[in-house]
Design a protein around this motif. Structure first.
Motif, PDB file in Angstrom:
ATOM      1  N   LEU A 122       0.765  -1.212  -0.381  1.00 51.68           N
ATOM      2  CA  LEU A 122      -0.001   0.221   0.066  1.00 51.68           C
ATOM      3  C   LEU A 122       0.969   1.221   0.168  1.00 51.68           C
ATOM      4  O   LEU A 122       1.578   1.422   0.995  1.00 51.68           O
ATOM      5  N   VAL A 123       1.192   1.772  -1.150  1.00 51.50           N
ATOM      6  CA  VAL A 123       1.189   2.766  -1.260  1.00 51.50           C
ATOM      7  C   VAL A 123       0.981   4.320  -0.795  1.00 51.50           C
ATOM      8  O   VAL A 123       0.041   4.501  -1.503  1.00 51.50           O
ATOM      9  N   ILE A 124       1.658   4.789   0.159  1.00 46.65           N
ATOM     10  CA  ILE A 124       0.996   6.246   1.037  1.00 46.65           C
ATOM     11  C   ILE A 124       2.078   7.179   0.298  1.00 46.65           C
ATOM     12  O   ILE A 124       3.108   7.841   0.186  1.00 46.65           O
ATOM     13  N   ASN A 125       0.901   8.094  -0.376  1.00 48.16           N
ATOM     14  CA  ASN A 125       1.534   9.323  -1.570  1.00 48.16           C
ATOM     15  C   ASN A 125       1.804  10.642  -0.992  1.00 48.16           C
ATOM     16  O   ASN A 125       2.497  11.555  -1.203  1.00 48.16           O
ATOM     17  N   ASP A 126       0.673  10.959   0.609  1.00 38.57           N
ATOM     18  CA  ASP A 126       0.251  12.392   1.261  1.00 38.57           C
ATOM     19  C   ASP A 126       0.242  11.725   2.461  1.00 38.57           C
ATOM     20  O   ASP A 126      -0.308  10.601   2.707  1.00 38.57           O
ATOM     21  N   ILE A 127       0.321  13.235   4.011  1.00 41.64           N
ATOM     22  CA  ILE A 127      -0.712  12.758   4.759  1.00 41.64           C
ATOM     23  C   ILE A 127      -0.904  14.295   4.702  1.00 41.64           C
ATOM     24  O   ILE A 127      -0.548  14.929   4.820  1.00 41.64           O
ATOM     25  N   CYS A 128      -1.945  14.073   5.346  1.00 46.72           N
ATOM     26  CA  CYS A 128      -2.382  15.552   5.730  1.00 46.72           C
ATOM     27  C   CYS A 128      -3.422  15.102   6.796  1.00 46.72           C
ATOM     28  O   CYS A 128      -3.450  14.333   7.450  1.00 46.72           O
ATOM     29  N   LEU A 129      -3.029  16.520   7.803  1.00 51.10           N
ATOM     30  CA  LEU A 129      -3.450  16.690   8.820  1.00 51.10           C
ATOM     31  C   LEU A 129      -4.703  17.795   8.896  1.00 51.10           C
ATOM     32  O   LEU A 129      -4.793  18.326   7.988  1.00 51.10           O
ATOM     33  N   SER A 130      -6.080  17.572   9.925  1.00 55.91           N
ATOM     34  CA  SER A 130      -7.231  17.980  10.020  1.00 55.91           C
ATOM     35  C   SER A 130      -6.846  18.613  11.360  1.00 55.91           C
ATOM     36  O   SER A 130      -7.730  17.417  11.871  1.00 55.91           O
ATOM     37  N   ALA A 131      -6.513  19.240  11.250  1.00 58.69           N
ATOM     38  CA  ALA A 131      -6.236  19.860  13.293  1.00 58.69           C
ATOM     39  C   ALA A 131      -7.590  20.148  13.968  1.00 58.69           C
ATOM     40  O   ALA A 131      -7.858  19.455  14.594  1.00 58.69           O
ATOM     41  N   GLY A 132      -8.278  20.268  13.803  1.00 57.72           N
ATOM     42  CA  GLY A 132     -10.183  20.522  13.360  1.00 57.72           C
ATOM     43  C   GLY A 132     -10.781  19.675  14.411  1.00 57.72           C
ATOM     44  O   GLY A 132     -11.034  19.110  15.228  1.00 57.72           O
ATOM     45  N   ALA A 133     -10.464  18.623  13.615  1.00 53.87           N
ATOM     46  CA  ALA A 133     -10.555  17.130  13.415  1.00 53.87           C
ATOM     47  C   ALA A 133     -10.307  16.285  14.249  1.00 53.87           C
ATOM     48  O   ALA A 133     -10.451  15.039  15.038  1.00 53.87           O
ATOM     49  N   GLY A 134      -8.934  16.537  14.425  1.00 55.71           N
ATOM     50  CA  GLY A 134      -8.477  15.162  15.037  1.00 55.71           C
ATOM     51  C   GLY A 134      -7.781  14.295  14.521  1.00 55.71           C
ATOM     52  O   GLY A 134      -7.439  13.578  15.086  1.00 55.71           O
ATOM     53  N   ILE A 168      -4.871  12.372  11.259  1.00 55.12           N
ATOM     54  CA  ILE A 168      -4.441  12.157  10.226  1.00 55.12           C
ATOM     55  C   ILE A 168      -4.562  11.146   9.322  1.00 55.12           C
ATOM     56  O   ILE A 168      -4.837  10.179   9.898  1.00 55.12           O
ATOM     57  N   VAL A 169      -4.740  12.087   8.252  1.00 59.92           N
ATOM     58  CA  VAL A 169      -5.513  11.214   7.048  1.00 59.92           C
ATOM     59  C   VAL A 169      -4.251  10.582   5.764  1.00 59.92           C
ATOM     60  O   VAL A 169      -3.563  11.429   5.608  1.00 59.92           O
ATOM     61  N   PRO A 170      -3.555   9.765   6.180  1.00 55.18           N
ATOM     62  CA  PRO A 170      -2.874   9.084   5.082  1.00 55.18           C
ATOM     63  C   PRO A 170      -3.516   8.581   3.281  1.00 55.18           C
ATOM     64  O   PRO A 170      -5.204   8.546   3.551  1.00 55.18           O
ATOM     65  N   MET A 171      -3.226   9.315   2.486  1.00 58.28           N
ATOM     66  CA  MET A 171      -3.362   9.716   1.190  1.00 58.28           C
ATOM     67  C   MET A 171      -3.001   8.599   0.577  1.00 58.28           C
ATOM     68  O   MET A 171      -1.631   8.614   0.215  1.00 58.28           O
ATOM     69  N   CYS A 172      -3.685   7.467  -0.164  1.00 63.68           N
ATOM     70  CA  CYS A 172      -3.373   6.389  -1.242  1.00 63.68           C
ATOM     71  C   CYS A 172      -3.891   6.552  -2.562  1.00 63.68           C
ATOM     72  O   CYS A 172      -5.080   6.822  -2.726  1.00 63.68           O
ATOM     73  N   GLY A 173      -3.125   6.594  -3.928  1.00 65.31           N
ATOM     74  CA  GLY A 173      -3.398   7.159  -4.784  1.00 65.31           C
ATOM     75  C   GLY A 173      -4.517   7.942  -5.715  1.00 65.31           C
ATOM     76  O   GLY A 173      -3.995   9.407  -4.404  1.00 65.31           O
ATOM     77  N   GLU A 174      -4.461   8.059  -6.042  1.00 60.72           N
ATOM     78  CA  GLU A 174      -5.229   9.477  -7.624  1.00 60.72           C
ATOM     79  C   GLU A 174      -6.726   9.907  -6.149  1.00 60.72           C
ATOM     80  O   GLU A 174      -7.809   9.003  -6.176  1.00 60.72           O
ATOM     81  N   ILE A 175      -7.028  10.757  -5.007  1.00 59.91           N
ATOM     82  CA  ILE A 175      -8.180  11.013  -4.371  1.00 59.91           C
ATOM     83  C   ILE A 175      -8.573  12.164  -4.329  1.00 59.91           C
ATOM     84  O   ILE A 175      -7.136  13.575  -4.181  1.00 59.91           O
ATOM     85  N   SER A 176      -9.130  12.696  -4.782  1.00 63.94           N
ATOM     86  CA  SER A 176      -9.951  14.562  -4.651  1.00 63.94           C
ATOM     87  C   SER A 176     -10.621  14.506  -3.163  1.00 63.94           C
ATOM     88  O   SER A 176     -11.476  14.131  -2.559  1.00 63.94           O
ATOM     89  N   LYS A 177      -9.997  15.779  -2.601  1.00 67.46           N
ATOM     90  CA  LYS A 177     -10.093  16.258  -1.250  1.00 67.46           C
ATOM     91  C   LYS A 177     -11.277  17.408  -1.505  1.00 67.46           C
ATOM     92  O   LYS A 177     -10.761  18.381  -2.357  1.00 67.46           O
ATOM     93  N   MET A 178     -12.281  17.769  -0.670  1.00 69.42           N
ATOM     94  CA  MET A 178     -13.862  18.707  -0.594  1.00 69.42           C
ATOM     95  C   MET A 178     -12.510  19.433  -0.172  1.00 69.42           C
ATOM     96  O   MET A 178     -11.769  19.354   0.948  1.00 69.42           O
ATOM     97  N   PRO A 179     -12.815  20.707  -0.776  1.00 69.99           N
ATOM     98  CA  PRO A 179     -12.448  21.507   0.062  1.00 69.99           C
ATOM     99  C   PRO A 179     -13.072  22.236   1.816  1.00 69.99           C
ATOM    100  O   PRO A 179     -14.334  21.845   1.707  1.00 69.99           O
TER     101      PRO A 179
END
Length: 72
Positions: A23-35, A37-48
């Motif tokens: 499982l290749v993790i391309n990026d890691i995003c922090l959602s600080a308000g929600a608490g 840490i989200v690993p991003m795998c593949g082509e993922i579109s995030k909601m603004p």
């Protein structure tokens, strides 16, 4: 975990539940308000997210014309 729903691998071309994959993790995003840490795998579109300043502060009613100003 944010990944394609078509496969466990994060690769949309590999369908189902394959064995012995990496499982290749391309990026890691922090959602600080929600608490989260989200690993991003593949082509993922995030909601603004929401802006820091709500748009309601820029909307006004012109009492002379009766028109709403500041909408979009």
């Amino acid at each position: 975990m944010a990944k394609t729903s078509m496969s466990l691998t994060g690769d949309p071309s590999v369908k189902g539940a394959p064995r012995d994959f990496k499982l290749v993790i391309n990026d890691i995003c922090l959602s600080a308000g929600a608490g989260f840490i989200v690993p991003m795998c593949g082509e993922i579109s995030k909601m603004p997210g929401l802006p820091t300043r709500p748009s309601i502060f820029d909307i006004d009613l012109n009492t002379e014309t009766g028109e709403i100003e500041g909408l979009f």
